[in-house]
Motif scaffolding. Structure first.
Motif, PDB file in Angstrom:
ATOM      1  N   CYS A  31      19.572  51.144 -17.506  1.00 17.39           N
ATOM      2  CA  CYS A  31      18.676  50.435 -16.588  1.00 17.39           C
ATOM      3  C   CYS A  31      19.303  49.124 -16.135  1.00 17.39           C
ATOM      4  O   CYS A  31      19.199  48.744 -14.953  1.00 17.39           O
ATOM      5  CB  CYS A  31      17.335  50.167 -17.268  1.00 17.39           C
ATOM      6  N   ARG A  65      19.193  60.426 -16.849  1.00 22.82           N
ATOM      7  CA  ARG A  65      17.759  60.486 -16.594  1.00 22.82           C
ATOM      8  C   ARG A  65      17.006  60.897 -17.853  1.00 22.82           C
ATOM      9  O   ARG A  65      17.441  61.763 -18.607  1.00 22.82           O
ATOM     10  CB  ARG A  65      17.470  61.476 -15.459  1.00 22.82           C
ATOM     11  N   ARG A  66      15.875  60.244 -18.066  1.00 22.45           N
ATOM     12  CA  ARG A  66      14.971  60.460 -19.203  1.00 22.45           C
ATOM     13  C   ARG A  66      15.559  60.007 -20.537  1.00 22.45           C
ATOM     14  O   ARG A  66      14.999  60.312 -21.586  1.00 22.45           O
ATOM     15  CB  ARG A  66      14.533  61.927 -19.293  1.00 22.45           C
ATOM     16  N   ASN A 108      16.012  56.705 -21.087  1.00 23.03           N
ATOM     17  CA  ASN A 108      15.369  55.400 -21.249  1.00 23.03           C
ATOM     18  C   ASN A 108      16.279  54.366 -21.900  1.00 23.03           C
ATOM     19  O   ASN A 108      15.800  53.400 -22.506  1.00 23.03           O
ATOM     20  CB  ASN A 108      14.070  55.527 -22.056  1.00 23.03           C
ATOM     21  N   PHE A 137      22.036  56.206  -8.119  1.00 22.89           N
ATOM     22  CA  PHE A 137      21.502  57.566  -8.173  1.00 22.89           C
ATOM     23  C   PHE A 137      22.407  58.472  -9.015  1.00 22.89           C
ATOM     24  O   PHE A 137      21.907  59.348  -9.736  1.00 22.89           O
ATOM     25  CB  PHE A 137      21.343  58.132  -6.762  1.00 22.89           C
ATOM     26  N   ASP A 183       9.980  57.775 -17.352  1.00 20.54           N
ATOM     27  CA  ASP A 183      11.421  57.803 -17.145  1.00 20.54           C
ATOM     28  C   ASP A 183      11.851  56.445 -16.607  1.00 20.54           C
ATOM     29  O   ASP A 183      11.848  56.200 -15.401  1.00 20.54           O
ATOM     30  CB  ASP A 183      11.802  58.924 -16.172  1.00 20.54           C
ATOM     31  N   THR A 206      15.855  52.898 -10.868  1.00 22.03           N
ATOM     32  CA  THR A 206      16.644  53.320  -9.705  1.00 22.03           C
ATOM     33  C   THR A 206      15.827  53.199  -8.434  1.00 22.03           C
ATOM     34  O   THR A 206      16.341  52.738  -7.396  1.00 22.03           O
ATOM     35  CB  THR A 206      17.129  54.766  -9.888  1.00 22.03           C
ATOM     36  N   LYS A 207      14.572  53.594  -8.469  1.00 20.98           N
ATOM     37  CA  LYS A 207      13.718  53.488  -7.289  1.00 20.98           C
ATOM     38  C   LYS A 207      13.481  52.030  -6.893  1.00 20.98           C
ATOM     39  O   LYS A 207      13.382  51.708  -5.705  1.00 20.98           O
ATOM     40  CB  LYS A 207      12.383  54.197  -7.539  1.00 20.98           C
ATOM     41  N   TRP A 267      14.877  56.311 -14.002  1.00 18.27           N
ATOM     42  CA  TRP A 267      14.532  56.692 -12.635  1.00 18.27           C
ATOM     43  C   TRP A 267      13.657  55.640 -11.969  1.00 18.27           C
ATOM     44  O   TRP A 267      13.814  55.359 -10.776  1.00 18.27           O
ATOM     45  CB  TRP A 267      13.834  58.038 -12.633  1.00 18.27           C
ATOM     46  N   GLU A 268      12.733  55.049 -12.710  1.00 20.27           N
ATOM     47  CA  GLU A 268      11.891  53.997 -12.161  1.00 20.27           C
ATOM     48  C   GLU A 268      12.720  52.796 -11.738  1.00 20.27           C
ATOM     49  O   GLU A 268      12.475  52.196 -10.686  1.00 20.27           O
ATOM     50  CB  GLU A 268      10.842  53.573 -13.202  1.00 20.27           C
ATOM     51  N   SER A 303      21.664  57.552 -12.535  1.00 21.81           N
ATOM     52  CA  SER A 303      20.339  58.048 -12.889  1.00 21.81           C
ATOM     53  C   SER A 303      20.353  59.546 -13.180  1.00 21.81           C
ATOM     54  O   SER A 303      19.671  60.021 -14.101  1.00 21.81           O
ATOM     55  CB  SER A 303      19.354  57.745 -11.755  1.00 21.81           C
ATOM     56  N   MET A 304      21.119  60.311 -12.419  1.00 20.84           N
ATOM     57  CA  MET A 304      21.200  61.745 -12.656  1.00 20.84           C
ATOM     58  C   MET A 304      21.877  62.053 -13.986  1.00 20.84           C
ATOM     59  O   MET A 304      21.517  63.014 -14.675  1.00 20.84           O
ATOM     60  CB  MET A 304      21.960  62.410 -11.508  1.00 20.84           C
TER      61      MET A 304
END
Length: 253
Positions: free
Chosen positions: A79, A71-72, A74, A64, A10, A16-17, A13-14, A67-68
């Motif tokens: 990004c 998400r997934r 890609n 976030f 994902d 975002t972190k 999400w990566e 991202s929600m």
């Protein structure tokens, strides 16, 4: 027995972190120093820390929320949007908090305040325009798009690290701007600030703010250029490819 197939990475999400620490730490640090300096010590205004708090919340929650929503997927432009928020948070610390806050809120003579403020705005706008032209030159006149974006039947694939390394190589070789422009842009602000401080009669409570302002402008220009590059390469360009070819641009695993 067959091994279960691993789930695809994902990338949204990566990213975002990775962007979360940048989006939180520096704006929050600027908010705390703004409160201690401008609201408490100098007692000139509470706006600096209030603005900093709003920027901190924005830079923290927007990635976030995005991202929600995506998400997934890609998607590269998602990004890029998340990463742009993190880079903007860093720029806010060095450019807005460190430099522009100093000339807007710190006690000083108008003879120093207005040239420093207007000069910083002009220099930042100039750097944005120059960075935009440089990035567009690399995108339109080199093989960057062809080499960095792998086209498949159903989508485009972009490897972030390899793509940015390729861009650095092509941009360095084909940049239409002489290096002297960079030296001028990164040298004007510190020279002006140091000269202004030497001509000033006081170096009291705002000495730390002055030091941050000296450091802030040249560093902020670098992050402005990086922000322009990330937006054009990872947000605007993928959206353009999606519209032209009717297929998504994804981050490769």
């Amino acid at each position: 027995m067959t091994k279960p197939q691993a789930e695809p990475k994902d990338s949204v999400w990566e990213m975002t972190k990775k962007a979360a620490p940048m989006s939180l730490l520096l704006p929050l640090l600027g908010t705390g120093i703004s409160y201690a300096a401008y609201a408490d010590d100098l007692a000139v205004s509470g706006w600096p820390w209030k603005i900093g708090l709003l920027v901190t919340l924005f830079c923290l929650f927007v990635p976030f929320a995005v991202s929600m929503m995506y998400r997934r997927t890609n998607l590269l432009w998602v990004c890029g949007l998340v990463l742009s928020t993190g880079i903007f948070a860093v720029y806010f610390f060095f450019g807005v908090f460190a430099y522009f806050y100093y000339f807007v809120f710190a006690p000083m003579s108008p003879v120093l305040r207005w040239p420093g403020l207007l000069g910083g705005i002009a220099l930042t706008l100039y750097w944005i325009v120059m960075s935009r032209q440089t990035v567009k030159h690399t995108i339109t006149t080199t093989s960057f798009v062809k080499e960095a974006f792998d086209e498949n039947a159903s989508d485009f694939r972009y490897r972030t690290q390899a793509g940015m390394a390729l861009f650095e190589r092509l941009n360095k070789e084909r940049s239409p701007f002489p290096k002297i422009y960079s030296y001028i842009a990164f040298g004007i602000a510190p020279f002006y600030l140091i000269l202004g401080r030497l001509l000033s009669s006081s170096f009291g409570a705002n000495g730390v703010l002055f030091a941050l302002a000296v450091l802030g402008m040249p560093v902020s220009l670098w992050f402005v250029g990086l922000l322009v590059r990330i937006y054009l390469v990872m947000v605007r360009l993928p959206r353009k490819l999606e519209q032209e070819h009717r297929k998504p641009v994804l981050v490769a695993d």
